[in-house]
Scaffold this active site. Structure first.
Site, PDB file in Angstrom:
ATOM      1  N   HIS A 266       2.240   5.755   3.374  1.00 36.16           N
ATOM      2  CA  HIS A 266       1.259   5.392   2.350  1.00 36.16           C
ATOM      3  C   HIS A 266      -0.080   5.102   3.017  1.00 36.16           C
ATOM      4  O   HIS A 266      -0.126   4.574   4.123  1.00 36.16           O
ATOM      5  CB  HIS A 266       1.753   4.165   1.570  1.00 36.16           C
ATOM      6  CG  HIS A 266       0.957   3.926   0.327  1.00 36.16           C
ATOM      7  ND1 HIS A 266      -0.262   3.297   0.347  1.00 36.16           N
ATOM      8  CD2 HIS A 266       1.205   4.241  -0.973  1.00 36.16           C
ATOM      9  CE1 HIS A 266      -0.740   3.243  -0.888  1.00 36.16           C
ATOM     10  NE2 HIS A 266       0.125   3.809  -1.702  1.00 36.16           N
TER      11      HIS A 266
ATOM     12  N   GLU B 198      -1.660  11.523  -2.585  1.00 37.74           N
ATOM     13  CA  GLU B 198      -2.476  10.449  -3.157  1.00 37.74           C
ATOM     14  C   GLU B 198      -3.864  10.459  -2.528  1.00 37.74           C
ATOM     15  O   GLU B 198      -4.034  10.013  -1.389  1.00 37.74           O
ATOM     16  CB  GLU B 198      -1.839   9.082  -2.875  1.00 37.74           C
ATOM     17  CG  GLU B 198      -0.539   8.832  -3.593  1.00 37.74           C
ATOM     18  CD  GLU B 198      -0.223   7.331  -3.614  1.00 37.74           C
ATOM     19  OE1 GLU B 198      -0.154   6.771  -4.707  1.00 37.74           O
ATOM     20  OE2 GLU B 198      -0.085   6.737  -2.535  1.00 37.74           O
TER      21      GLU B 198
END
EC number: 5.3.1.1
Length: 252
Positions: A96, A168
């Site tokens: 992430h 993302e």
């Protein structure tokens, strides 16, 4: 080919065990059949025992938000993938942008984690994404492609086909800015194209690619209509049971 959608909520560093339990109890009986969609929540390490226990008789799957690439040892503060598997977790989110940015994780770290996760029978959700600067310079495809290639290096075709990739754009995480439908489609297709180049088209056709970055009940349908978007990794909208369930309305 048709890929089963996967909607995953990332709670980040939110919720205590009581709140996690209440959330699972509020959503568990209202989730659609696993024939239609996979649904998961990524809980903080301190909530995993409670979340897994609360979800065990439902179709809700549970992800850890990180793990280490060794199973045991003198690694103070780290989470063992072996123990996550023994606890009953299903997925582990790795790479992430917050982990890369704040905790200085490298592509090599993420690759080692992916291998350790598979070695323990879990499924990685591998995140990738570019900064606003990279996006505006027109280098997003090249940058994200390099992240994906590095993260998947040395995995088998079978492993890659079974994992989840989450694109993302960093500039859209928690900022209220979201990528356009075209942005999401183009980048998720670019991610799939990297898999095709590295592992073959058959694998690329099977791997599931999520879009993440300010996904909400109001825009999830648009993203899910994109041919190369197979799901969403959702932050803020996954914290309340009602908004989390509303994300699944795209099925109707």
């Amino acid at each position: 080919m048709s890929r089963k959608p996967i909607i995953a909520g990332n709670w980040k560093m939110n919720k205590n065990p009581q709140e996690a339990k209440a959330f699972v109890e509020a959503v568990a009986s209202k989730l659609p059949s696993t024939d239609l969609v996979d649904v998961a929540v990524a809980a903080p390490a301190v909530d995993l025992v409670t979340t897994i226990e609360s979800a065990k008789d439902s179709v809700l799957k549970v992800a850890a938000q990180n793990c280490y690439f060794e199973n045991t040892g003198a690694f103070t503060g780290e989470t063992s993938p072996k123990v996550l598997a023994e606890m009953g977790a299903d997925y582990v989110v790795i790479g992430h942008s917050e982990r890369r940015d704040y905790f200085h994780e490298t592509d090599e770290d993420i690759n080692k984690k992916a291998k350790a996760i598979f070695a323990n029978g879990l499924t990685p959700i591998v995140c990738c994404g570019e900064s606003l600067e990279t996006y505006e310079a027109g280098k997003a495809v090249e940058f994200v492609g390099a992240q994906v290639s590095a993260a998947l290096a040395g995995l088998s075709a079978e492993q890659v086909a079974s994992l989840v990739l989450a694109y993302e754009p960093i500039w859209a995480i928690g900022t209220g800015k979201s990528a356009t439908q075209d942005d999401a489609q183009n980048m998720c297709k670019a991610v799939r194209d990297v898999v095709a180049a590295d592992f073959g088209q058959e694998v690329a056709d099977k791997v599931r690619v999520q879009y993440g970055g300010s996904v909400k009940p109001e825009n999830v349908k648009d993203y899910m209509a994109c041919p190369d978007v197979d799901g969403a990794l959702v932050g803020g909208a996954s914290l309340e049971a009602d908004s989390f369930l509303a994300l699944l309305d795209f099925l109707n």
